[in-house]
Write a protein that holds these residues in place. Structure first.
Motif, PDB file in Angstrom:
ATOM      1  N   ASP A  50    -163.613  73.497  27.387  1.00 36.45           N
ATOM      2  CA  ASP A  50    -162.455  72.632  27.622  1.00 36.45           C
ATOM      3  C   ASP A  50    -162.849  71.164  27.705  1.00 36.45           C
ATOM      4  O   ASP A  50    -163.710  70.776  28.515  1.00 36.45           O
ATOM      5  CB  ASP A  50    -161.731  73.048  28.902  1.00 36.45           C
ATOM      6  N   TYR A  51    -162.228  70.379  26.853  1.00 36.23           N
ATOM      7  CA  TYR A  51    -162.401  68.912  26.768  1.00 36.23           C
ATOM      8  C   TYR A  51    -163.753  68.496  26.203  1.00 36.23           C
ATOM      9  O   TYR A  51    -164.032  67.314  26.086  1.00 36.23           O
ATOM     10  CB  TYR A  51    -162.120  68.223  28.119  1.00 36.23           C
ATOM     11  N   THR A  52    -164.576  69.492  25.869  1.00 35.10           N
ATOM     12  CA  THR A  52    -165.787  69.202  25.100  1.00 35.10           C
ATOM     13  C   THR A  52    -165.547  69.607  23.649  1.00 35.10           C
ATOM     14  O   THR A  52    -165.674  68.791  22.745  1.00 35.10           O
ATOM     15  CB  THR A  52    -167.009  69.935  25.681  1.00 35.10           C
ATOM     16  N   ASP A  61    -169.996  73.428  26.455  1.00 43.36           N
ATOM     17  CA  ASP A  61    -168.795  73.661  27.248  1.00 43.36           C
ATOM     18  C   ASP A  61    -167.595  73.777  26.290  1.00 43.36           C
ATOM     19  O   ASP A  61    -167.671  73.369  25.131  1.00 43.36           O
ATOM     20  CB  ASP A  61    -168.626  72.460  28.191  1.00 43.36           C
ATOM     21  N   ASP A  80    -171.448  68.714  27.720  1.00 42.53           N
ATOM     22  CA  ASP A  80    -170.345  68.971  28.659  1.00 42.53           C
ATOM     23  C   ASP A  80    -169.683  67.650  29.014  1.00 42.53           C
ATOM     24  O   ASP A  80    -170.327  66.592  28.963  1.00 42.53           O
ATOM     25  CB  ASP A  80    -170.912  69.651  29.923  1.00 42.53           C
ATOM     26  N   ASP A  81    -168.404  67.717  29.401  1.00 35.99           N
ATOM     27  CA  ASP A  81    -167.707  66.511  29.863  1.00 35.99           C
ATOM     28  C   ASP A  81    -167.828  66.351  31.381  1.00 35.99           C
ATOM     29  O   ASP A  81    -167.234  65.438  31.948  1.00 35.99           O
ATOM     30  CB  ASP A  81    -166.220  66.548  29.463  1.00 35.99           C
TER      31      ASP A  81
END
Ligand SMILES: [Mg+2]
Length: 146
Positions: free
Chosen positions: A10-12, A8, A89-90
């Motif tokens: 974003d934020y990962t 992923d 992934d987050d």
């Protein structure tokens, strides 16, 4: 075991300011040396420009849109041509479907973040034994169609 690993964005891999998580390039290089194939996907669309901005395109074998629900059927709908063997992934649901690592979210730029090292260790455990005892590992629930 060589794996098709889907990351992923974003934020990962990227913080809110668009900066790259520490250790990403080094981890990608080691995973490829270990025989794995790396893909990037995102629920907001194709992230080719982000991959190029951080000069990761030489390490990435494909960039796709990520299903945000109904993940297994979504692969076909969004023309993802590979079954994800392992997902980083987050967001828990997609990790629990395919199996992988629920990454500690990377919201803010931080030089001391060492999550990529942790992710590498989990992938190495899984490639060797089919599981990992480390925090963040999730076994696959989704059934791969034959
Ligand atoms: Mg995310």
């Amino acid at each position: 075991m060589s794996l098709k690993i889907f990351f992923d964005v974003d934020y990962t891999l990227l913080a809110m300011d668009g900066s790259l998580r520490p250790g990403t390039r080094d981890t990608f290089e080691r995973l490829i040396e270990d025989g794995h194939t790396l893909y990037i996907w995102s629920g907001v669309g194709l992230r080719t420009s982000d991959v190029e901005r951080h000069e990761l395109q030489d390490l990435v074998s494909g960039i796709y849109k990520k299903p945000i629900y109904d993940f297994v059927n979504g692969l076909e709908l969004l023309k993802v041509p590979h079954w994800p063997d392992f997902v980083i992934d987050d967001y828990p649901e997609i990790v629990e479907t395919f199996g992988g690592v629920l990454a500690r979210p990377y919201f803010f730029r931080s030089q001391s973040d060492d999550e990529m090292e942790h992710i590498y260790a989990i992938i190495s455990d899984f490639a060797a034994t089919g599981r990992s005892g480390r925090v963040g590992y999730r076994a696959a629930r989704g059934k791969r169609p034959v």
